[in-house]
Design a protein around this motif. Sequence first.
Motif, PDB file in Angstrom:
ATOM      1  N   ALA A 134       0.829  -1.202   0.000  1.00 37.22           N
ATOM      2  CA  ALA A 134       0.000   0.000   0.000  1.00 37.22           C
ATOM      3  C   ALA A 134       0.857   1.242   0.000  1.00 37.22           C
ATOM      4  O   ALA A 134       1.886   1.312   0.687  1.00 37.22           O
ATOM      5  CB  ALA A 134      -0.891   0.011   1.237  1.00 37.22           C
ATOM      6  N   LYS A 135       0.425   2.228  -0.790  1.00 37.59           N
ATOM      7  CA  LYS A 135       1.014   3.564  -0.671  1.00 37.59           C
ATOM      8  C   LYS A 135       0.088   4.317   0.284  1.00 37.59           C
ATOM      9  O   LYS A 135      -1.132   4.381   0.047  1.00 37.59           O
ATOM     10  CB  LYS A 135       1.059   4.251  -2.033  1.00 37.59           C
ATOM     11  N   VAL A 136       0.662   4.809   1.370  1.00 38.47           N
ATOM     12  CA  VAL A 136      -0.180   5.465   2.373  1.00 38.47           C
ATOM     13  C   VAL A 136       0.214   6.914   2.556  1.00 38.47           C
ATOM     14  O   VAL A 136       1.346   7.309   2.247  1.00 38.47           O
ATOM     15  CB  VAL A 136      -0.105   4.740   3.747  1.00 38.47           C
ATOM     16  N   LYS A 137      -0.713   7.684   3.063  1.00 42.15           N
ATOM     17  CA  LYS A 137      -0.435   9.083   3.403  1.00 42.15           C
ATOM     18  C   LYS A 137       0.244   9.073   4.771  1.00 42.15           C
ATOM     19  O   LYS A 137      -0.222   8.392   5.686  1.00 42.15           O
ATOM     20  CB  LYS A 137      -1.781   9.821   3.454  1.00 42.15           C
ATOM     21  N   GLY A 138       1.347   9.775   4.874  1.00 35.41           N
ATOM     22  CA  GLY A 138       2.037   9.869   6.158  1.00 35.41           C
ATOM     23  C   GLY A 138       3.382   9.163   6.126  1.00 35.41           C
ATOM     24  O   GLY A 138       3.614   8.286   5.292  1.00 35.41           O
ATOM     25  N   VAL A 139       4.260   9.584   7.016  1.00 37.63           N
ATOM     26  CA  VAL A 139       5.574   8.948   7.123  1.00 37.63           C
ATOM     27  C   VAL A 139       5.447   7.812   8.138  1.00 37.63           C
ATOM     28  O   VAL A 139       5.319   8.058   9.340  1.00 37.63           O
ATOM     29  CB  VAL A 139       6.660   9.975   7.543  1.00 37.63           C
ATOM     30  N   ALA A 140       5.437   6.597   7.623  1.00 38.69           N
ATOM     31  CA  ALA A 140       5.113   5.436   8.467  1.00 38.69           C
ATOM     32  C   ALA A 140       6.178   5.217   9.543  1.00 38.69           C
ATOM     33  O   ALA A 140       7.379   5.361   9.284  1.00 38.69           O
ATOM     34  CB  ALA A 140       4.971   4.202   7.600  1.00 38.69           C
ATOM     35  N   GLU A 141       5.705   4.890  10.733  1.00 37.65           N
ATOM     36  CA  GLU A 141       6.609   4.559  11.843  1.00 37.65           C
ATOM     37  C   GLU A 141       6.199   3.215  12.403  1.00 37.65           C
ATOM     38  O   GLU A 141       5.012   2.948  12.593  1.00 37.65           O
ATOM     39  CB  GLU A 141       6.489   5.605  12.951  1.00 37.65           C
ATOM     40  N   LYS A 142       7.197   2.406  12.677  1.00 41.89           N
ATOM     41  CA  LYS A 142       6.975   1.057  13.178  1.00 41.89           C
ATOM     42  C   LYS A 142       6.071   1.059  14.417  1.00 41.89           C
ATOM     43  O   LYS A 142       5.131   0.282  14.538  1.00 41.89           O
ATOM     44  CB  LYS A 142       8.336   0.443  13.540  1.00 41.89           C
ATOM     45  N   GLU A 174       5.450  13.141   2.070  1.00 38.98           N
ATOM     46  CA  GLU A 174       4.734  12.602   3.239  1.00 38.98           C
ATOM     47  C   GLU A 174       3.882  11.395   2.859  1.00 38.98           C
ATOM     48  O   GLU A 174       2.674  11.344   3.117  1.00 38.98           O
ATOM     49  CB  GLU A 174       3.876  13.684   3.887  1.00 38.98           C
ATOM     50  N   THR A 175       4.535  10.454   2.208  1.00 37.45           N
ATOM     51  CA  THR A 175       3.878   9.187   1.877  1.00 37.45           C
ATOM     52  C   THR A 175       4.839   8.049   2.221  1.00 37.45           C
ATOM     53  O   THR A 175       6.037   8.282   2.392  1.00 37.45           O
ATOM     54  CB  THR A 175       3.524   9.094   0.373  1.00 37.45           C
ATOM     55  N   SER A 176       4.291   6.836   2.306  1.00 35.95           N
ATOM     56  CA  SER A 176       5.126   5.667   2.585  1.00 35.95           C
ATOM     57  C   SER A 176       4.591   4.477   1.817  1.00 35.95           C
ATOM     58  O   SER A 176       3.428   4.452   1.410  1.00 35.95           O
ATOM     59  CB  SER A 176       5.090   5.316   4.076  1.00 35.95           C
ATOM     60  N   MET A 195      -5.956   2.573   7.992  1.00 36.12           N
ATOM     61  CA  MET A 195      -6.663   3.770   8.458  1.00 36.12           C
ATOM     62  C   MET A 195      -6.741   3.763   9.989  1.00 36.12           C
ATOM     63  O   MET A 195      -6.551   4.793  10.642  1.00 36.12           O
ATOM     64  CB  MET A 195      -8.062   3.798   7.843  1.00 36.12           C
ATOM     65  N   ALA A 196      -6.982   2.573  10.557  1.00 33.23           N
ATOM     66  CA  ALA A 196      -7.138   2.448  12.016  1.00 33.23           C
ATOM     67  C   ALA A 196      -5.865   2.853  12.769  1.00 33.23           C
ATOM     68  O   ALA A 196      -5.933   3.249  13.921  1.00 33.23           O
ATOM     69  CB  ALA A 196      -7.535   1.016  12.374  1.00 33.23           C
ATOM     70  N   VAL A 197      -4.715   2.729  12.097  1.00 32.16           N
ATOM     71  CA  VAL A 197      -3.470   3.145  12.766  1.00 32.16           C
ATOM     72  C   VAL A 197      -2.968   4.497  12.230  1.00 32.16           C
ATOM     73  O   VAL A 197      -1.821   4.888  12.463  1.00 32.16           O
ATOM     74  CB  VAL A 197      -2.364   2.053  12.656  1.00 32.16           C
ATOM     75  N   VAL A 201      -4.935   4.842   2.997  1.00 32.66           N
ATOM     76  CA  VAL A 201      -4.353   4.228   1.798  1.00 32.66           C
ATOM     77  C   VAL A 201      -4.674   5.065   0.565  1.00 32.66           C
ATOM     78  O   VAL A 201      -5.808   5.450   0.334  1.00 32.66           O
ATOM     79  CB  VAL A 201      -4.905   2.786   1.618  1.00 32.66           C
ATOM     80  N   GLN A 202      -3.635   5.326  -0.221  1.00 32.27           N
ATOM     81  CA  GLN A 202      -3.844   6.066  -1.477  1.00 32.27           C
ATOM     82  C   GLN A 202      -3.871   5.124  -2.671  1.00 32.27           C
ATOM     83  O   GLN A 202      -4.497   5.402  -3.686  1.00 32.27           O
ATOM     84  CB  GLN A 202      -2.717   7.086  -1.662  1.00 32.27           C
ATOM     85  N   LYS A 203      -3.151   4.008  -2.550  1.00 28.92           N
ATOM     86  CA  LYS A 203      -3.043   3.070  -3.665  1.00 28.92           C
ATOM     87  C   LYS A 203      -2.817   1.695  -3.067  1.00 28.92           C
ATOM     88  O   LYS A 203      -2.076   1.572  -2.080  1.00 28.92           O
ATOM     89  CB  LYS A 203      -1.805   3.420  -4.495  1.00 28.92           C
ATOM     90  N   LEU A 204      -3.448   0.675  -3.642  1.00 28.58           N
ATOM     91  CA  LEU A 204      -3.302  -0.661  -3.044  1.00 28.58           C
ATOM     92  C   LEU A 204      -3.153  -1.719  -4.132  1.00 28.58           C
ATOM     93  O   LEU A 204      -3.864  -1.684  -5.144  1.00 28.58           O
ATOM     94  CB  LEU A 204      -4.527  -0.967  -2.174  1.00 28.58           C
ATOM     95  N   LYS A 205      -2.231  -2.643  -3.871  1.00 27.70           N
ATOM     96  CA  LYS A 205      -2.011  -3.740  -4.823  1.00 27.70           C
ATOM     97  C   LYS A 205      -1.834  -5.039  -4.039  1.00 27.70           C
ATOM     98  O   LYS A 205      -1.132  -5.049  -3.012  1.00 27.70           O
ATOM     99  CB  LYS A 205      -0.737  -3.441  -5.629  1.00 27.70           C
ATOM    100  N   ARG A 206      -2.446  -6.122  -4.534  1.00 31.08           N
ATOM    101  CA  ARG A 206      -2.184  -7.429  -3.918  1.00 31.08           C
ATOM    102  C   ARG A 206      -1.080  -8.110  -4.716  1.00 31.08           C
ATOM    103  O   ARG A 206      -1.233  -8.339  -5.914  1.00 31.08           O
ATOM    104  CB  ARG A 206      -3.450  -8.298  -3.922  1.00 31.08           C
ATOM    105  N   GLU A 207       0.009  -8.421  -4.032  1.00 30.96           N
ATOM    106  CA  GLU A 207       1.177  -8.969  -4.741  1.00 30.96           C
ATOM    107  C   GLU A 207       1.296 -10.474  -4.620  1.00 30.96           C
ATOM    108  O   GLU A 207       1.935 -11.108  -5.439  1.00 30.96           O
ATOM    109  CB  GLU A 207       2.445  -8.326  -4.189  1.00 30.96           C
ATOM    110  N   LYS A 208       0.684 -11.049  -3.582  1.00 27.64           N
ATOM    111  CA  LYS A 208       0.910 -12.475  -3.354  1.00 27.64           C
ATOM    112  C   LYS A 208      -0.349 -13.117  -2.794  1.00 27.64           C
ATOM    113  O   LYS A 208      -1.047 -12.505  -1.970  1.00 27.64           O
ATOM    114  CB  LYS A 208       2.065 -12.613  -2.363  1.00 27.64           C
TER     115      LYS A 208
END
Length: 239
Positions: A134-142, A174-176, A195-197, A201-208
């Motif tokens: 997923a490409k998400v809005k925000g700088v993701a933090e563990k 400001e995306t991750s 979204m809950a955390v 999501v701006q873009k989503l792909k299923r890879e596997k």
Amino acid sequence: MERLQKVIAHAGIASRRKAEQLITEGRVKVNGEVVRELGVKVQRQDVIEVDNVPIYQEEPVYFMFYKPRGVISAVSDDKGRKVVVDYLQDVTERIYPVGRLDYDTSGLLLLTNDGDFSQKLTHPKHEVDKVYVAKVKGVAEKRQLAPLARGVRIEGKKTAPARFEILSTDTKTETSIVQLTIHEGRNHQVKNMLMAVGYPVQKLKREKYGELTLGNLRPGEYRELSKKEVTSLLNAARA
Ligand code: URA
């Protein structure tokens, strides 16, 4: 010789459980006789009818499809929008998608005419691992994503523990890019979990899907699965 409910499921008209229901409700005939018992075995030349309509015993077929964005995971759409089977017009069997991907989600989608296979793979109890990027809005933090590993509450129900990995962050835009592995298949699950955390999501792909990846397929392309791949999916569903 195959069990009647399995043949009905393979014909693509019902899941195995629904096929059993059709039988016990007395809606199934074999060679003109109503059969209400489960477990009756039939052969390819037997004439099977459901609600007096003969079913055509198709060979089960299995495909992987690279769903592009902007396509509905269905066999038809009442608003006339593009649906996934529009891309598999060379396939003569009556195939349909196994589960679904959102209209704006791209990636690996399975299609089959085998209702039993489809049910096994999508049953909440034996859902197979699926990997999303997923490409998400925000700088993701563990630390902020950590609740996903324990499960987050969505519409009153906690999600099963998921695995996540931050693939990259971009402080300028400001995306991750976040990878998420889940085995459930609730509606908009990945979008809702991220979204809950706090990461829309701006873009989503299923890879596997299980052990299957898209390989060389490009959006809109498909290929038939090998016997080995089908077995591997069924084993993953059983595990
Ligand atoms: N999760 C989502 O939010 N959307 C999909 O299409 C698949 C999983």
